[in-house]
Design an enzyme around this catalytic site. Structure first.
Site, PDB file in Angstrom:
ATOM      1  N   ILE A   7      68.225  27.432 -67.599  1.00 14.09           N
ATOM      2  CA  ILE A   7      67.624  26.475 -66.662  1.00 14.09           C
ATOM      3  C   ILE A   7      67.448  25.127 -67.353  1.00 14.09           C
ATOM      4  O   ILE A   7      66.804  25.039 -68.398  1.00 14.09           O
ATOM      5  CB  ILE A   7      66.249  26.963 -66.157  1.00 14.09           C
ATOM      6  CG1 ILE A   7      66.351  28.365 -65.557  1.00 14.09           C
ATOM      7  CG2 ILE A   7      65.670  25.986 -65.138  1.00 14.09           C
ATOM      8  CD1 ILE A   7      65.004  29.014 -65.252  1.00 14.09           C
ATOM      9  N   ASP A  60      68.475  16.749 -74.042  1.00 18.42           N
ATOM     10  CA  ASP A  60      68.716  15.718 -73.031  1.00 18.42           C
ATOM     11  C   ASP A  60      70.138  15.955 -72.525  1.00 18.42           C
ATOM     12  O   ASP A  60      71.102  15.751 -73.258  1.00 18.42           O
ATOM     13  CB  ASP A  60      68.586  14.327 -73.660  1.00 18.42           C
ATOM     14  CG  ASP A  60      68.775  13.204 -72.643  1.00 18.42           C
ATOM     15  OD1 ASP A  60      69.358  13.456 -71.570  1.00 18.42           O
ATOM     16  OD2 ASP A  60      68.369  12.064 -72.937  1.00 18.42           O
ATOM     17  N   ASN A  87      69.247  22.150 -62.885  1.00 16.56           N
ATOM     18  CA  ASN A  87      68.106  21.580 -62.164  1.00 16.56           C
ATOM     19  C   ASN A  87      67.750  20.172 -62.615  1.00 16.56           C
ATOM     20  O   ASN A  87      67.200  19.392 -61.843  1.00 16.56           O
ATOM     21  CB  ASN A  87      66.890  22.496 -62.348  1.00 16.56           C
ATOM     22  CG  ASN A  87      65.598  21.841 -61.905  1.00 16.56           C
ATOM     23  OD1 ASN A  87      65.341  21.671 -60.718  1.00 16.56           O
ATOM     24  ND2 ASN A  87      64.775  21.446 -62.875  1.00 16.56           N
ATOM     25  N   ARG A 121      80.563  22.419 -67.925  1.00 16.51           N
ATOM     26  CA  ARG A 121      81.855  22.486 -68.626  1.00 16.51           C
ATOM     27  C   ARG A 121      81.751  23.330 -69.896  1.00 16.51           C
ATOM     28  O   ARG A 121      82.725  23.991 -70.284  1.00 16.51           O
ATOM     29  CB  ARG A 121      82.327  21.064 -68.966  1.00 16.51           C
ATOM     30  CG  ARG A 121      83.650  21.008 -69.719  1.00 16.51           C
ATOM     31  CD  ARG A 121      84.793  21.649 -68.939  1.00 16.51           C
ATOM     32  NE  ARG A 121      86.026  21.644 -69.701  1.00 16.51           N
ATOM     33  CZ  ARG A 121      86.362  22.563 -70.617  1.00 16.51           C
ATOM     34  NH1 ARG A 121      85.524  23.560 -70.888  1.00 16.51           N
ATOM     35  NH2 ARG A 121      87.504  22.481 -71.263  1.00 16.51           N
ATOM     36  N   TYR A 153      71.124   7.254 -55.896  1.00 14.52           N
ATOM     37  CA  TYR A 153      70.593   8.614 -55.955  1.00 14.52           C
ATOM     38  C   TYR A 153      71.307   9.515 -54.954  1.00 14.52           C
ATOM     39  O   TYR A 153      71.716  10.636 -55.288  1.00 14.52           O
ATOM     40  CB  TYR A 153      69.085   8.609 -55.689  1.00 14.52           C
ATOM     41  CG  TYR A 153      68.497   9.997 -55.629  1.00 14.52           C
ATOM     42  CD1 TYR A 153      68.430  10.782 -56.780  1.00 14.52           C
ATOM     43  CD2 TYR A 153      68.037  10.536 -54.427  1.00 14.52           C
ATOM     44  CE1 TYR A 153      67.920  12.074 -56.726  1.00 14.52           C
ATOM     45  CE2 TYR A 153      67.516  11.822 -54.374  1.00 14.52           C
ATOM     46  CZ  TYR A 153      67.459  12.585 -55.527  1.00 14.52           C
ATOM     47  OH  TYR A 153      66.954  13.862 -55.471  1.00 14.52           O
ATOM     48  N   LYS A 157      73.699  12.954 -55.667  1.00 13.26           N
ATOM     49  CA  LYS A 157      73.434  14.265 -55.092  1.00 13.26           C
ATOM     50  C   LYS A 157      74.564  14.724 -54.171  1.00 13.26           C
ATOM     51  O   LYS A 157      74.817  15.923 -54.029  1.00 13.26           O
ATOM     52  CB  LYS A 157      72.090  14.259 -54.354  1.00 13.26           C
ATOM     53  CG  LYS A 157      70.897  14.214 -55.302  1.00 13.26           C
ATOM     54  CD  LYS A 157      70.922  15.379 -56.285  1.00 13.26           C
ATOM     55  CE  LYS A 157      69.722  15.411 -57.197  1.00 13.26           C
ATOM     56  NZ  LYS A 157      69.729  16.570 -58.122  1.00 13.26           N
ATOM     57  N   VAL A 186      59.821  17.787 -51.541  1.00 15.51           N
ATOM     58  CA  VAL A 186      59.103  18.764 -52.363  1.00 15.51           C
ATOM     59  C   VAL A 186      58.063  18.009 -53.177  1.00 15.51           C
ATOM     60  O   VAL A 186      58.389  17.026 -53.843  1.00 15.51           O
ATOM     61  CB  VAL A 186      60.057  19.516 -53.320  1.00 15.51           C
ATOM     62  CG1 VAL A 186      59.299  20.599 -54.080  1.00 15.51           C
ATOM     63  CG2 VAL A 186      61.241  20.114 -52.562  1.00 15.51           C
TER      64      VAL A 186
END
Length: 255
Positions: A7, A60, A87, A121, A153, A157, A186
């Site tokens: 994650i 990072d 995420n 990748r 942004y 996405k 959210v």
């Protein structure tokens, strides 16, 4: 056998709740983020509560060489990644494109697009070699419905969705699933980051609406990953009840 769940962006919001959801489910979690102290705190808490293995790596995702080194170390430590959850992501600013800060533009592209590309990748070849795996990419309703002040942004996405589709095509002959999760509003520290720490401005984003909680998305991600081998959920869009599209929101206090 417990699965190994990788994650990114695991120290807050959706990423953090997803780590807890999978650990509670009995899975091992591999947690990556930039904040080492928060990673340690989460690892200690997960170890105490659930007794599953929690591995932490300071990373990072926008730095390619660091991604290569980290994934190599992950493979040495855990041997295999069963589920990759991309995420890590952010929005910065809410300005008209012609007024946008170029540094904010580059940061969104580097994290939301290039970071996802770099991680995937590096991990996907091992899934191909093992002929199994699941990639879950966290997109946004912004990738479906553009809105004012968020051109870049929204574009990043949208790229998440198209990239997911392309990888699904390229791995069609393998037992690899690819899912795009597209949440709407959210309530996390997302808006605080967007407005560069302006808490008052961030708070207004969630006024008058019962927004989704990060655990709502985490539970959905767990559901997706727990489907039978032959079942692939390719896309799922999740919004609050009073949200119709990206920024089409009914607020109880609106006139």
């Amino acid at each position: 056998m417990n699965r190994n769940i990788f994650i990114t962006g695991a120290t807050s919001g959706i990423g953090k709740e997803t780590a807890y959801a999978f650990a509670k489910n009995g899975d091992n979690v591999i947690l990556c983020a930039r904040n080492g102290e928060k990673l340690k705190e989460i690892k200690i808490d997960i170890d105490r509560k659930y007794g599953t293995n929690a591995y932490v790596f300071i990373l990072d995702v926008s730095k390619y060489n660091d991604v290569v080194k980290t994934v190599k170390k992950v493979m040495e430590d855990v041997k295999k990644v069963d589920v990759l959850i991309n995420n890590a992501g952010l929005a910065l600013g809410l300005d008209k494109f012609q007024d946008y800060d170029i540094m904010d533009i580059e940061k969104m592209i580097d994290t939301n697009m290039k970071g996802l590309l770099y991680i995937t990748r590096q991990i996907l070849p091992s899934m191909v070699a093992n002929d199994e795996g699941h990639i879950i990419n966290i997109g946004s309703t912004a990738g479906i419905y553009a809105y004012a002040g968020a051109a870049v942004y929204c574009a990043t996405k949208s790229a998440v969705k198209v990239l997911s589709d392309g990888i699904r095509i390229d791995t069609i002959d393998k037992n690899i699933k690819v899912t795009t999760v597209q949440p709407g509003i959210v309530e996390t520290n997302f808006s605080n980051v967007r407005f560069h720490g302006n808490m008052e401005q961030a708070k207004k984003v969630y006024e008058g609406i019962e927004a989704l909680k990060p655990e709502d998305i985490a539970n959905t991600i767990l559901y997706i990953a727990n489907q039978p081998k032959h079942v692939q959920i390719s896309d799922i869009t999740i919004m609050a009840t009073n949200q119709a599209t990206g920024f089409n929101i009914y607020r109880k206090n609106q006139k």
